[in-house]
Design a protein around this motif. Structure first.
Motif, mmCIF file in Angstrom:
data_model
loop_
_atom_site.group_PDB
_atom_site.id
_atom_site.type_symbol
_atom_site.label_atom_id
_atom_site.label_comp_id
_atom_site.label_asym_id
_atom_site.label_seq_id
_atom_site.Cartn_x
_atom_site.Cartn_y
_atom_site.Cartn_z
ATOM 1 N N GLU A 329 0.826 -1.201 0.000
ATOM 2 C CA GLU A 329 0.000 0.000 0.000
ATOM 3 C C GLU A 329 0.863 1.255 0.000
ATOM 4 N N TYR A 330 1.909 1.255 0.830
ATOM 5 C CA TYR A 330 2.820 2.405 0.888
ATOM 6 C C TYR A 330 3.466 2.647 -0.474
ATOM 7 N N ILE A 331 3.939 1.589 -1.100
ATOM 8 C CA ILE A 331 4.634 1.705 -2.387
ATOM 9 C C ILE A 331 3.718 2.324 -3.437
ATOM 10 N N MET A 332 2.511 1.818 -3.526
ATOM 11 C CA MET A 332 1.600 2.297 -4.560
ATOM 12 C C MET A 332 1.136 3.721 -4.266
ATOM 13 N N THR A 333 0.846 4.014 -3.012
ATOM 14 C CA THR A 333 0.395 5.361 -2.657
ATOM 15 C C THR A 333 1.490 6.382 -2.914
ATOM 16 N N THR A 334 2.708 6.050 -2.560
ATOM 17 C CA THR A 334 3.817 6.982 -2.729
ATOM 18 C C THR A 334 4.116 7.247 -4.204
ATOM 19 N N ILE A 335 4.249 6.202 -4.985
ATOM 20 C CA ILE A 335 4.604 6.375 -6.398
ATOM 21 C C ILE A 335 3.476 7.048 -7.175
ATOM 22 N N LEU A 336 2.235 6.644 -6.950
ATOM 23 C CA LEU A 336 1.132 7.237 -7.700
ATOM 24 C C LEU A 336 0.838 8.661 -7.260
ATOM 25 N N SER A 337 1.073 8.985 -5.993
ATOM 26 C CA SER A 337 0.892 10.381 -5.573
ATOM 27 C C SER A 337 1.933 11.274 -6.233
ATOM 28 N N ALA A 338 3.163 10.784 -6.381
ATOM 29 C CA ALA A 338 4.188 11.549 -7.099
ATOM 30 C C ALA A 338 3.768 11.762 -8.549
ATOM 31 N N ASN A 339 3.175 10.745 -9.141
ATOM 32 C CA ASN A 339 2.709 10.829 -10.516
ATOM 33 C C ASN A 339 1.652 11.917 -10.680
ATOM 34 N N VAL A 340 0.665 11.938 -9.795
ATOM 35 C CA VAL A 340 -0.426 12.903 -9.907
ATOM 36 C C VAL A 340 0.051 14.321 -9.583
ATOM 37 N N ILE A 341 0.957 14.451 -8.635
ATOM 38 C CA ILE A 341 1.534 15.774 -8.346
ATOM 39 C C ILE A 341 2.230 16.316 -9.591
ATOM 40 N N GLY A 342 3.000 15.468 -10.251
ATOM 41 C CA GLY A 342 3.687 15.890 -11.464
ATOM 42 C C GLY A 342 2.727 16.302 -12.561
ATOM 43 N N PRO A 362 -8.402 6.321 -9.320
ATOM 44 C CA PRO A 362 -9.265 5.487 -8.474
ATOM 45 C C PRO A 362 -8.566 5.004 -7.207
ATOM 46 N N PHE A 363 -7.305 4.603 -7.342
ATOM 47 C CA PHE A 363 -6.585 4.132 -6.163
ATOM 48 C C PHE A 363 -6.386 5.250 -5.154
ATOM 49 N N LEU A 364 -5.938 6.403 -5.622
ATOM 50 C CA LEU A 364 -5.636 7.502 -4.707
ATOM 51 C C LEU A 364 -6.895 8.031 -4.025
ATOM 52 N N LEU A 365 -8.005 8.095 -4.747
ATOM 53 C CA LEU A 365 -9.250 8.542 -4.129
ATOM 54 C C LEU A 365 -9.693 7.562 -3.049
ATOM 55 N N TRP A 366 -9.554 6.265 -3.340
ATOM 56 C CA TRP A 366 -9.882 5.267 -2.312
ATOM 57 C C TRP A 366 -8.935 5.389 -1.129
ATOM 58 N N ARG A 367 -7.637 5.541 -1.418
ATOM 59 C CA ARG A 367 -6.640 5.603 -0.355
ATOM 60 C C ARG A 367 -6.825 6.829 0.519
ATOM 61 N N SER A 368 -7.407 7.881 -0.045
ATOM 62 C CA SER A 368 -7.602 9.118 0.717
ATOM 63 C C SER A 368 -8.702 8.982 1.758
ATOM 64 N N GLY A 369 -9.494 7.920 1.648
ATOM 65 C CA GLY A 369 -10.590 7.740 2.594
ATOM 66 C C GLY A 369 -11.856 8.469 2.201
ATOM 67 N N ALA A 370 -11.886 9.053 1.004
ATOM 68 C CA ALA A 370 -13.090 9.742 0.546
ATOM 69 C C ALA A 370 -14.255 8.761 0.455
ATOM 70 N N HIS A 371 -15.465 9.264 0.676
ATOM 71 C CA HIS A 371 -16.649 8.411 0.586
ATOM 72 C C HIS A 371 -16.745 7.830 -0.826
ATOM 73 N N GLY A 408 -4.923 17.021 -2.734
ATOM 74 C CA GLY A 408 -5.309 17.480 -1.400
ATOM 75 C C GLY A 408 -5.912 16.374 -0.557
ATOM 76 N N LEU A 409 -6.781 15.564 -1.150
ATOM 77 C CA LEU A 409 -7.397 14.464 -0.413
ATOM 78 C C LEU A 409 -6.351 13.459 0.049
ATOM 79 N N VAL A 410 -5.381 13.172 -0.825
ATOM 80 C CA VAL A 410 -4.319 12.235 -0.449
ATOM 81 C C VAL A 410 -3.473 12.827 0.672
ATOM 82 N N TRP A 411 -3.165 14.108 0.579
ATOM 83 C CA TRP A 411 -2.348 14.776 1.604
ATOM 84 C C TRP A 411 -2.981 14.645 2.987
ATOM 85 N N PHE A 412 -4.274 14.939 3.065
ATOM 86 C CA PHE A 412 -4.946 14.912 4.364
ATOM 87 C C PHE A 412 -5.480 13.525 4.720
#
Length: 432
Positions: A329-342, A362-371, A408-412
């Motif tokens: 989970e850490y690996i995917m969240t970290t790499i994909l968040s860097a991708n979206v920031i870029g 889809p992964f990052l929105l789920w990982r952010s805990g959004a409804h 922003g959702l991923v950050w918080f």
């Protein structure tokens, strides 16, 4: 005395919720069912939707010059302009050139890209399953009109780059660091867009594999780039590097998907480019120092100082503790968040860049805990904006807006993802 069973409609609702969240045996059937449905959809698209020529002919024209013996990179040109991709792109499209009768058999090319799409989807689904993503997220992986267009109606090279990006993620999730590095560097050799995830990838390797292995992976990544470029580096090194990894390219306003709403004068200005770069560095630094490096239990300075002296920032015991927190989970969240920031701060996004975004959101929105409802709304909004052609001030504003909301959702919302998880790690932190 037993109570009455819940009404049948409540039982149905509970069954659907359990299935969507992976709490019953039927849940395991959702990904393969969606995969088969998408395979049929790809076949239907090729059969019913006319092919649209954009870059395929230009790719073939450029590759044909390589086949005929040209090795001076600045001289490679096609109908859309010069060749501006690294050497792995040339090798892949040279294979396609021969397979498709010098690019003339478009139907076969589409079929090959449909296979490529399904291969990539299988790898993406494997990454999602390894990261324990619930089944209700998986439909978002197959419903994108724009993504299917990028693969089977346009045959862009981004499709290959995305495959190797997710192959790298999957290899890292299984802690196959060297294999992951090889997948990544080959993808980078297709298109330099994968440079966006390099900072996150470096942190994943440092924390997950250790200082010396991370250096070895960096050497592998660099060496492969040199080796694949040898035919061109030997002939005109600067010409190859300046074309394949051109960072100062001037973009055309008419093709931009993301910044049309700022106006052409602003879009082309140097100040705008510098501002985007500064914001990219600022947000990236924030994620590095307050999110991605959390498992290290050290500040950025505490990590860099020993590295500058050629030493590992961790003792053996510390490294073992830190590595345990580098989860799939850490690996995917970290790499994909860097991708979206870029992508958020990219000077210009074209429609083919959706390949890098469609399976990340889809992964990052789920990982952010959004409804879940919000996840689907944001995904649908993003999909709509990327299907507006040509882009408008409104659609481009939505593209940037959804990217910003996702970051922003991923950050918080995903900050717990980077916090210590194993008791061994916490014990080690106490010893420090």
């Amino acid at each position: 005395m037993t109570g009455k069973n819940p009404p049948i409609h409540l039982q149905v609702i509970q069954f659907v919720l359990d299935t969507a969240n992976g709490r019953n045996a039927l849940s395991k059937l959702i990904p393969p069912a969606l995969f088969l449905a998408d395979a049929l959809l790809c076949a239907l698209i090729i059969w019913r939707v006319p092919y649209t020529e954009i870059d395929w002919v230009a790719y073939m024209e450029q590759v044909s010059q390589f086949v005929l013996g040209e090795r001076d990179y600045p001289k490679f040109r096609g109908g859309t302009g010069p060749l501006v991709y690294p050497a792995a792109h040339v090798y892949i499209y040279m294979a396609l050139y021969h397979l498709t009768n010098e690019g003339k058999n478009i139907l076969l090319a589409q079929q090959l890209f449909a296979v490529l799409y399904m291969m990539t989807l299988a790898v993406v689904m494997a990454c999602y399953r390894k990261a324990k993503v619930p089944p209700y997220v998986f439909p978002l992986l197959i419903f994108s009109k724009r993504l299917h267009s990028v693969f089977v109606l346009r045959c862009f090279n981004d499709c290959f780059a995305v495959l190797f990006l997710f192959l790298a993620i999957l290899a890292f999730q299984y802690r196959s660091w060297r294999l992951g590095a090889l997948f990544y560097t080959w993808g980078l050799g297709i298109k330099m867009t994968l440079l966006l995830v390099l900072p996150a990838l470096g942190i994943v390797l440092l924390l997950g594999a250790g200082f010396v292995p991370a250096l070895q992976m960096a050497a592998i990544i660099s060496l492969v780039q040199v080796l694949i470029g040898v035919p061109f580096l030997a002939h005109n090194a600067w010409g190859y590097l300046s074309r394949a990894f051109e960072l100062s390219r001037q973009f055309f306003f008419k093709w931009t998907v993301n910044w049309r709403f700022v106006g052409e004068e602003t879009f082309l200005s140097r100040g705008f480019a510098i501002s985007l770069l500064a914001l990219h560095v600022l947000v990236l630094s924030g994620f590095i120092t307050t999110r991605w490096l959390k498992p290290a239990r050290k500040s950025l300075a505490g990590i860099i100082a020993p590295i500058l002296k050629g030493k590992s920032p961790f003792t053996k015991a510390q490294q073992q503790a830190v590595s345990r927190d580098v989860t799939p989970e850490y690996i995917m969240t970290t790499i994909l968040s860097a991708n979206v920031i870029g992508l958020l701060f990219a000077r210009s996004l074209h429609y083919q860049f959706y390949a890098y975004l469609a399976w990340s959101t889809p992964f990052l929105l789920w990982r952010s805990g959004a409804h879940p409802v919000l996840q689907y709304i944001l995904w649908a909004t993003q999909e709509w904006a990327w299907n507006v052609y040509p882009s408008t001030p409104i659609s481009s504003g939505v593209v940037v807006g959804v990217l910003a909301v996702t970051v922003g959702l991923v950050w918080f919302g995903a900050r717990e993802e980077w916090e210590p998880k194993t008791s061994a790690s916490k014990d080690e932190a106490v010893k420090q």
